[in-house]
Design a protein around this motif. Structure first.
Motif, PDB file in Angstrom:
ATOM      1  N   VAL A 273      24.344-123.837  75.002  1.00 51.64           N
ATOM      2  CA  VAL A 273      25.596-123.229  75.636  1.00 51.64           C
ATOM      3  C   VAL A 273      25.419-121.546  75.990  1.00 51.64           C
ATOM      4  CG1 VAL A 273      27.542-122.293  75.562  1.00 51.64           C
ATOM      5  CG2 VAL A 273      27.501-124.036  74.430  1.00 51.64           C
ATOM      6  N   GLN A 274      25.380-121.139  77.657  1.00 54.60           N
ATOM      7  CA  GLN A 274      24.538-120.470  78.738  1.00 54.60           C
ATOM      8  C   GLN A 274      26.017-119.353  78.701  1.00 54.60           C
ATOM      9  OE1 GLN A 274      21.408-121.306  81.185  1.00 54.60           O
ATOM     10  NE2 GLN A 274      19.936-121.136  79.864  1.00 54.60           N
ATOM     11  N   LEU A 275      25.919-118.436  78.059  1.00 50.78           N
ATOM     12  CA  LEU A 275      26.919-116.857  79.035  1.00 50.78           C
ATOM     13  C   LEU A 275      26.186-116.499  80.195  1.00 50.78           C
ATOM     14  CD1 LEU A 275      30.435-116.646  77.520  1.00 50.78           C
ATOM     15  CD2 LEU A 275      29.152-114.974  77.006  1.00 50.78           C
ATOM     16  N   CYS A 276      26.790-116.133  80.825  1.00 47.48           N
ATOM     17  CA  CYS A 276      26.200-115.759  82.149  1.00 47.48           C
ATOM     18  C   CYS A 276      27.082-114.669  83.054  1.00 47.48           C
ATOM     19  CB  CYS A 276      26.109-116.825  83.704  1.00 47.48           C
ATOM     20  SG  CYS A 276      25.165-118.657  83.082  1.00 47.48           S
ATOM     21  N   GLU A 277      26.317-113.862  83.265  1.00 44.12           N
ATOM     22  CA  GLU A 277      26.929-112.420  83.971  1.00 44.12           C
ATOM     23  C   GLU A 277      27.994-113.474  85.649  1.00 44.12           C
ATOM     24  OE1 GLU A 277      25.546-109.306  84.253  1.00 44.12           O
ATOM     25  OE2 GLU A 277      24.683-108.716  82.296  1.00 44.12           O
ATOM     26  N   THR A 278      29.330-112.709  86.176  1.00 42.39           N
ATOM     27  CA  THR A 278      29.516-113.727  87.285  1.00 42.39           C
ATOM     28  C   THR A 278      28.707-113.203  88.425  1.00 42.39           C
ATOM     29  OG1 THR A 278      31.758-112.255  87.339  1.00 42.39           O
ATOM     30  CG2 THR A 278      31.088-114.573  86.181  1.00 42.39           C
ATOM     31  N   GLN A 279      28.552-111.984  88.830  1.00 43.16           N
ATOM     32  CA  GLN A 279      28.176-110.669  89.647  1.00 43.16           C
ATOM     33  C   GLN A 279      26.646-111.332  89.842  1.00 43.16           C
ATOM     34  OE1 GLN A 279      29.009-106.807  88.813  1.00 43.16           O
ATOM     35  NE2 GLN A 279      31.257-107.010  89.238  1.00 43.16           N
ATOM     36  N   ASN A 280      25.776-110.886  89.257  1.00 48.05           N
ATOM     37  CA  ASN A 280      24.201-111.881  88.926  1.00 48.05           C
ATOM     38  C   ASN A 280      23.975-112.678  88.605  1.00 48.05           C
ATOM     39  OD1 ASN A 280      23.916-110.567  86.328  1.00 48.05           O
ATOM     40  ND2 ASN A 280      23.199-108.622  87.166  1.00 48.05           N
ATOM     41  N   PHE A 281      24.812-113.125  87.913  1.00 50.60           N
ATOM     42  CA  PHE A 281      24.140-115.164  87.709  1.00 50.60           C
ATOM     43  C   PHE A 281      23.163-115.089  86.276  1.00 50.60           C
ATOM     44  CE2 PHE A 281      24.701-119.554  86.953  1.00 50.60           C
ATOM     45  CZ  PHE A 281      25.971-120.139  87.133  1.00 50.60           C
ATOM     46  N   VAL A 282      23.123-113.662  85.777  1.00 53.08           N
ATOM     47  CA  VAL A 282      22.472-113.162  84.546  1.00 53.08           C
ATOM     48  C   VAL A 282      22.603-114.515  83.414  1.00 53.08           C
ATOM     49  CG1 VAL A 282      20.362-112.569  83.340  1.00 53.08           C
ATOM     50  CG2 VAL A 282      21.207-111.927  85.849  1.00 53.08           C
ATOM     51  N   CYS A 283      21.651-114.811  82.740  1.00 48.79           N
ATOM     52  CA  CYS A 283      22.510-116.757  81.358  1.00 48.79           C
ATOM     53  C   CYS A 283      22.034-115.841  80.622  1.00 48.79           C
ATOM     54  CB  CYS A 283      22.634-117.130  81.809  1.00 48.79           C
ATOM     55  SG  CYS A 283      23.733-117.936  83.609  1.00 48.79           S
ATOM     56  N   LYS A 284      22.371-115.639  79.338  1.00 50.16           N
ATOM     57  CA  LYS A 284      22.252-115.453  78.363  1.00 50.16           C
ATOM     58  C   LYS A 284      22.108-116.812  77.351  1.00 50.16           C
ATOM     59  CE  LYS A 284      22.427-112.513  73.641  1.00 50.16           C
ATOM     60  NZ  LYS A 284      22.840-111.125  73.230  1.00 50.16           N
ATOM     61  N   LEU A 285      20.704-117.457  76.656  1.00 46.49           N
ATOM     62  CA  LEU A 285      21.294-118.549  75.530  1.00 46.49           C
ATOM     63  C   LEU A 285      22.049-118.270  73.848  1.00 46.49           C
ATOM     64  CD1 LEU A 285      20.791-121.809  76.003  1.00 46.49           C
ATOM     65  CD2 LEU A 285      18.658-120.905  74.160  1.00 46.49           C
ATOM     66  N   LEU A 286      22.742-118.676  73.307  1.00 49.56           N
ATOM     67  CA  LEU A 286      23.369-118.470  72.614  1.00 49.56           C
ATOM     68  C   LEU A 286      22.903-119.651  71.502  1.00 49.56           C
ATOM     69  CD1 LEU A 286      27.580-118.609  74.223  1.00 49.56           C
ATOM     70  CD2 LEU A 286      25.851-117.038  74.746  1.00 49.56           C
ATOM     71  N   ASP A 287      24.095-119.243  70.372  1.00 49.14           N
ATOM     72  CA  ASP A 287      22.979-119.477  68.711  1.00 49.14           C
ATOM     73  C   ASP A 287      24.312-120.684  68.429  1.00 49.14           C
ATOM     74  OD1 ASP A 287      21.085-118.031  68.796  1.00 49.14           O
ATOM     75  OD2 ASP A 287      21.679-115.833  68.204  1.00 49.14           O
ATOM     76  N   ARG A 288      23.382-121.111  67.598  1.00 44.77           N
ATOM     77  CA  ARG A 288      25.125-122.627  67.496  1.00 44.77           C
ATOM     78  C   ARG A 288      24.522-121.824  65.566  1.00 44.77           C
ATOM     79  NH1 ARG A 288      26.816-127.449  67.864  1.00 44.77           N
ATOM     80  NH2 ARG A 288      25.823-128.435  69.706  1.00 44.77           N
ATOM     81  N   SER A 289      25.640-120.890  65.905  1.00 52.00           N
ATOM     82  CA  SER A 289      25.547-120.509  64.077  1.00 52.00           C
ATOM     83  C   SER A 289      25.944-121.329  63.059  1.00 52.00           C
ATOM     84  CB  SER A 289      26.727-118.355  63.994  1.00 52.00           C
ATOM     85  OG  SER A 289      28.005-119.777  63.560  1.00 52.00           O
ATOM     86  N   HIS A 290      26.881-121.999  63.812  1.00 46.87           N
ATOM     87  CA  HIS A 290      27.520-123.611  62.171  1.00 46.87           C
ATOM     88  C   HIS A 290      28.189-124.316  63.358  1.00 46.87           C
ATOM     89  CE1 HIS A 290      30.687-120.567  61.588  1.00 46.87           C
ATOM     90  NE2 HIS A 290      31.800-121.497  61.282  1.00 46.87           N
ATOM     91  N   GLY A 291      28.517-125.736  62.614  1.00 43.65           N
ATOM     92  CA  GLY A 291      29.380-126.021  63.473  1.00 43.65           C
ATOM     93  C   GLY A 291      28.793-126.290  64.691  1.00 43.65           C
ATOM     94  N   ALA A 292      30.169-126.093  65.259  1.00 40.96           N
ATOM     95  CA  ALA A 292      30.350-125.502  66.782  1.00 40.96           C
ATOM     96  C   ALA A 292      31.143-124.787  67.373  1.00 40.96           C
ATOM     97  CB  ALA A 292      32.118-126.943  67.024  1.00 40.96           C
ATOM     98  N   VAL A 293      30.338-123.551  66.260  1.00 40.44           N
ATOM     99  CA  VAL A 293      30.463-122.017  66.670  1.00 40.44           C
ATOM    100  C   VAL A 293      29.249-121.577  67.566  1.00 40.44           C
ATOM    101  CG1 VAL A 293      31.378-119.964  65.791  1.00 40.44           C
ATOM    102  CG2 VAL A 293      32.177-122.285  64.545  1.00 40.44           C
ATOM    103  N   TRP A 294      29.808-121.131  68.646  1.00 37.40           N
ATOM    104  CA  TRP A 294      28.567-120.963  69.253  1.00 37.40           C
ATOM    105  C   TRP A 294      28.776-119.314  69.375  1.00 37.40           C
ATOM    106  CZ3 TRP A 294      24.961-124.281  71.385  1.00 37.40           C
ATOM    107  CH2 TRP A 294      25.265-125.642  71.593  1.00 37.40           C
ATOM    108  N   THR A 295      27.705-118.475  69.136  1.00 36.09           N
ATOM    109  CA  THR A 295      28.275-117.060  69.237  1.00 36.09           C
ATOM    110  C   THR A 295      26.595-116.319  69.763  1.00 36.09           C
ATOM    111  OG1 THR A 295      26.090-117.061  67.163  1.00 36.09           O
ATOM    112  CG2 THR A 295      28.842-117.560  66.636  1.00 36.09           C
ATOM    113  N   THR A 296      27.298-115.032  70.506  1.00 39.12           N
ATOM    114  CA  THR A 296      25.945-113.711  70.570  1.00 39.12           C
ATOM    115  C   THR A 296      26.905-112.458  70.553  1.00 39.12           C
ATOM    116  OG1 THR A 296      24.744-113.259  72.997  1.00 39.12           O
ATOM    117  CG2 THR A 296      27.191-114.098  72.824  1.00 39.12           C
TER     118      THR A 296
END
Length: 250
Positions: free
Chosen positions: A178-201
């Motif tokens: 899963v990536q999280l992206c700024e909507t204005q410039n679409f710079v994206c950050k790859l998230l960590d799977r901390s455990h199970g189905a939980v994505w964190t940053t």
């Protein structure tokens, strides 16, 4: 007399022919003995109460199929092999937890365990057995009139830390990144799977946030990025849910 003997024999033969489908894997299943009819709301996938009630409560813990959390949200058709008690279709369950018991692949909710039976009396007999031989196969998850939804984890703190799970994962592929992206410039950050189905940053991007989800199949190379219609709003809050406006049936 001959006809009366033939009918149950024919029914048993047809049942065994149904179970002979080579797409199924042979295994065993137990059920949560000390839980309510539904699943647990403290499952390892991190779904919370959603993990106990999704799919009508037909949920399960998995051992090897948990796959370090990648298997969370996956759907399986599970059917038991006792022709006296078990239906040919079995039950479709969602993985929401991790666990095993006596060489089982699944620990089903009581509702799902009984759902493999042909009727209520047979369900009571199955529950009395505790552990049964089963066979299973991966199937597509379907949530009619439901879009993939973000549930912000209660420990999140805007703008310093963001954690979330994804509800109503459709189709038969896994969400492997899963990536999280700024909507204005679409710079994206790859998230960590901390455990199970939980994505964190930590230090999530500012402003409204767009998600990119990588859906992957078992076949090597069969994967694609999916961008939802709706964004996570700039003023996201812990505990809130946000409809991403998209269904992925593949």
């Amino acid at each position: 007399m001959a006809l009366s003997l033939l009918c149950p024999l024919l029914a048993t033969f047809l049942f065994m022919q149904t179970l002979a489908d080579t797409s199924f894997v042979q295994s065993r299943a137990a059920y949560y003995p000390n839980s309510e009819e539904n699943g647990t709301d403290v499952g390892a996938c991190g779904f919370g109460s959603f993990g106990a009630t999704v799919n009508g409560g037909d949920v399960s813990a998995a051992s090897n199929l948990y796959r370090n959390g990648v298997g969370c949200g996956a759907c399986y058709q599970v059917r038991c092999s006792n022709s006296v008690y078990c239906s040919g279709n079995g039950v479709t369950i969602v993985i929401t937890d991790q666990g095993s018991s006596a060489n089982t692949d699944f620990i089903l909710s009581q509702r799902a365990f009984g759902g493999m039976a042909i009727n209520k009396d047979a369900a009571a007999s199955l529950l009395a057995l505790g552990i049964v031989d089963i066979e299973y196969r991966r199937v597509s998850c379907s949530y009619p009139n439901k879009n993939i939804t973000v549930k912000i984890h209660e420990s999140s703190n805007n703008p310093h830390y963001l954690g979330f799970v994804l509800w109503f994962q459709q189709g038969s592929r896994d969400i492997t990144a899963v990536q999280l992206c700024e909507t204005q410039n679409f710079v994206c950050k790859l998230l960590d799977r901390s455990h199970g189905a939980v994505w964190t940053t930590t230090a999530p991007p500012s402003g409204p946030l767009a998600l990119r989800m990588l859906f992957s199949a078992e076949e090597e190379g069969d994967e694609s990025w999916v961008v939802p219609v709706n964004d996570i709003p700039q003023d996201w809050k812990a505990g809130e849910t946000y409809d991403l406006g998209i269904q992925v049936d593949q």
